[in-house]
Write an enzyme that holds these catalytic residues in place. Structure first.
Site, PDB file in Angstrom:
ATOM      1  N   ASN A  12       6.132   2.814  -7.887  1.00  0.00           N
ATOM      2  CA  ASN A  12       5.852   2.752  -6.464  1.00  0.00           C
ATOM      3  C   ASN A  12       5.986   4.178  -5.896  1.00  0.00           C
ATOM      4  O   ASN A  12       7.067   4.773  -5.932  1.00  0.00           O
ATOM      5  CB  ASN A  12       6.852   1.798  -5.805  1.00  0.00           C
ATOM      6  N   HIS A  15       7.459   6.698  -1.526  1.00  0.00           N
ATOM      7  CA  HIS A  15       8.353   7.708  -0.969  1.00  0.00           C
ATOM      8  C   HIS A  15       7.888   9.138  -1.207  1.00  0.00           C
ATOM      9  O   HIS A  15       8.446  10.077  -0.645  1.00  0.00           O
ATOM     10  CB  HIS A  15       9.787   7.454  -1.433  1.00  0.00           C
ATOM     11  N   HIS A  48       2.756   0.374  -0.931  1.00  0.00           N
ATOM     12  CA  HIS A  48       2.939  -0.606   0.145  1.00  0.00           C
ATOM     13  C   HIS A  48       2.317  -0.030   1.412  1.00  0.00           C
ATOM     14  O   HIS A  48       2.842   0.925   1.984  1.00  0.00           O
ATOM     15  CB  HIS A  48       4.439  -0.858   0.329  1.00  0.00           C
ATOM     16  N   ARG A  50       2.180  -0.400   4.849  1.00  0.00           N
ATOM     17  CA  ARG A  50       2.910  -1.129   5.890  1.00  0.00           C
ATOM     18  C   ARG A  50       2.123  -1.115   7.190  1.00  0.00           C
ATOM     19  O   ARG A  50       1.364  -0.185   7.466  1.00  0.00           O
ATOM     20  CB  ARG A  50       4.286  -0.491   6.108  1.00  0.00           C
ATOM     21  N   ARG A  54       4.377   3.859   7.982  1.00  0.00           N
ATOM     22  CA  ARG A  54       5.436   4.870   7.996  1.00  0.00           C
ATOM     23  C   ARG A  54       5.377   5.816   6.799  1.00  0.00           C
ATOM     24  O   ARG A  54       5.884   6.919   6.859  1.00  0.00           O
ATOM     25  CB  ARG A  54       6.805   4.213   8.078  1.00  0.00           C
ATOM     26  N   GLU A  75       1.071  -3.614  -2.290  1.00  0.00           N
ATOM     27  CA  GLU A  75       2.037  -4.493  -1.626  1.00  0.00           C
ATOM     28  C   GLU A  75       1.637  -4.597  -0.175  1.00  0.00           C
ATOM     29  O   GLU A  75       1.324  -3.576   0.463  1.00  0.00           O
ATOM     30  CB  GLU A  75       3.441  -3.891  -1.690  1.00  0.00           C
ATOM     31  N   THR A 106      11.804  -3.551   2.158  1.00  0.00           N
ATOM     32  CA  THR A 106      11.589  -4.997   2.149  1.00  0.00           C
ATOM     33  C   THR A 106      12.926  -5.693   1.925  1.00  0.00           C
ATOM     34  O   THR A 106      13.578  -5.466   0.912  1.00  0.00           O
ATOM     35  CB  THR A 106      10.605  -5.372   1.027  1.00  0.00           C
ATOM     36  N   GLU A 156       6.646 -11.791  -8.242  1.00  0.00           N
ATOM     37  CA  GLU A 156       7.543 -10.672  -8.486  1.00  0.00           C
ATOM     38  C   GLU A 156       8.917 -11.119  -8.012  1.00  0.00           C
ATOM     39  O   GLU A 156       9.108 -11.420  -6.827  1.00  0.00           O
ATOM     40  CB  GLU A 156       7.090  -9.415  -7.743  1.00  0.00           C
ATOM     41  N   HIS A 195      12.629  -4.135  -7.077  1.00  0.00           N
ATOM     42  CA  HIS A 195      13.433  -3.781  -5.905  1.00  0.00           C
ATOM     43  C   HIS A 195      14.827  -3.332  -6.306  1.00  0.00           C
ATOM     44  O   HIS A 195      15.583  -4.085  -6.900  1.00  0.00           O
ATOM     45  CB  HIS A 195      13.537  -4.910  -4.879  1.00  0.00           C
TER      46      HIS A 195
HETATM   47  N1  PXP Z   1       8.633  -4.433  -5.336  1.00  0.00           N
HETATM   48  C1  PXP Z   1       8.444  -4.765  -4.032  1.00  0.00           C
HETATM   49  C2  PXP Z   1       7.756  -6.042  -3.736  1.00  0.00           C
HETATM   50  C3  PXP Z   1       8.854  -3.914  -2.990  1.00  0.00           C
HETATM   51  O1  PXP Z   1       8.644  -4.271  -1.715  1.00  0.00           O
HETATM   52  C4  PXP Z   1       9.446  -2.672  -3.320  1.00  0.00           C
HETATM   53  C5  PXP Z   1       9.812  -1.722  -2.232  1.00  0.00           C
HETATM   54  O2  PXP Z   1       8.661  -1.261  -1.613  1.00  0.00           O
HETATM   55  C6  PXP Z   1       9.607  -2.356  -4.683  1.00  0.00           C
HETATM   56  C7  PXP Z   1       9.224  -3.258  -5.666  1.00  0.00           C
HETATM   57  C8  PXP Z   1      10.215  -1.073  -5.120  1.00  0.00           C
HETATM   58  O3  PXP Z   1      11.559  -1.052  -4.744  1.00  0.00           O
HETATM   59  P1  PXP Z   1      12.416   0.255  -4.955  1.00  0.00           P
HETATM   60  O4  PXP Z   1      11.771   1.333  -4.121  1.00  0.00           O
HETATM   61  O5  PXP Z   1      13.768  -0.144  -4.459  1.00  0.00           O
HETATM   62  O6  PXP Z   1      12.369   0.577  -6.411  1.00  0.00           O
END
Ligand code: PXP
Length: 249
Positions: A12, A15, A48, A50, A54, A75, A106, A156, A195
């Site tokens: 992901n 960030h 994601h 959003r 952001r 996402e 999330t 997931e 997550h």
């Molecule tokens: N899976 C989902 C569905 C999420 O919403 C997120 C956060 O955007 C992640 C995985 C990744 O989580 P993390 O950034 O804590 O690894």
């Protein structure tokens, strides 16, 4: 996600975009991060989009889509504006997540049971468009059963509770994830998890059976500050390579 190994890694890259957005700069570019992840052996890219934009912007999603270097997992919240974008962008996979504007990330799983009537048309529209539909859920039997009844192809499992818990509570959360993965598999759902996963807590995650992919973001991007994103991805992949189907204590 394309399975070129037992357990796939979706990185992901939200960030990376966060770092850019906080300064209104043009860098760092999530697409460049995606290419570094590909070179390091990742299996997919997760973003994601959003509602408040952001971090990731629509142009970032389209850029990763057009790059075609790795499958894209989008996402998204189940809201008309984003569903429309998803149908137009056509990612390989969509993961529907709950979204609250003020949350840091999330916070919980999707209430598939309570939201079934609102989710059904979205799951159907995305599925008919040939997009693989995943639902981000807590590992609770009723949520998994609802996901299967709605026709989702994948879930997931939300690992946040496990990742944040300590001691006995952590074992309890892990047992719940293990039972949830078993139930999801029985229901014919493909099983992903994500997550809060990091280098410290991933060992427990690897005890969950039937896993196809882990989606990991924050810890990889944070680790990349010190070792670079390629090394951060390789470190995680090295541990994931130990996955033999879960459930060993
Ligand atoms: N899976 C989902 C569905 C999420 O919403 C997120 C956060 O955007 C992640 C995985 C990744 O989580 P993390 O950034 O804590 O690894």
């Amino acid at each position: 996600m394309m399975a070129n190994r037992g357990l796939c890694l979706g990185v992901n890259v939200d960030h990376v975009a966060t770092l850019r957005q906080v300064r209104g700069s043009t860098y760092p570019d999530p697409l460049q991060a995606a290419e570094e992840c590909r070179k390091a052996g990742a299996d997919g890219i997760t973003m994601h989009l959003r509602e408040d934009r952001r971090h990731v912007q629509e142009a970032d999603v389209r850029a990763v889509r057009d790059w075609k270097g790795l499958p894209l997992n989008l996402e998204m919240a189940n809201v008309p504006e984003i569903v429309k974008i998803a149908l137009d962008v056509h990612p390989d996979e969509v993961c529907i997540v709950p979204e609250r504007r003020r949350e840091l990330t999330t916070e919980g799983g999707l209430d598939v049971v309570g939201q079934a009537a609102r989710l059904r048309p979205t799951v159907e529209a995305l599925g008919e468009a040939g997009i693989c539909v995943s639902l981000f859920v807590e590992a609770r039997p009723e949520q998994l059963e609802s996901a299967a009844a709605l026709g989702a192809s994948c879930v997931e499992l939300h690992t946040g509770g496990y990742c944040e818990a300590r001691g006995e509570a952590r074992e309890h959360e892990l047992a719940r994830l293990i039972a949830g993965a078993r139930r999801a598999h029985e229901l014919g759902l493909r099983v992903n998890a994500g997550h809060g996963i990091n280098l410290e807590n991933i060992k427990g995650v690897l005890r969950i059976p039937h896993l196809e992919a882990l989606n990991i973001g924050h810890s990889i991007i944070a680790r990349a500050v010190f070792v670079g994103i390629g090394s951060a991805v390789r470190e995680i992949l090295e541990i994931m390579a130990e996955y033999t189907g879960g459930e060993r204590a």
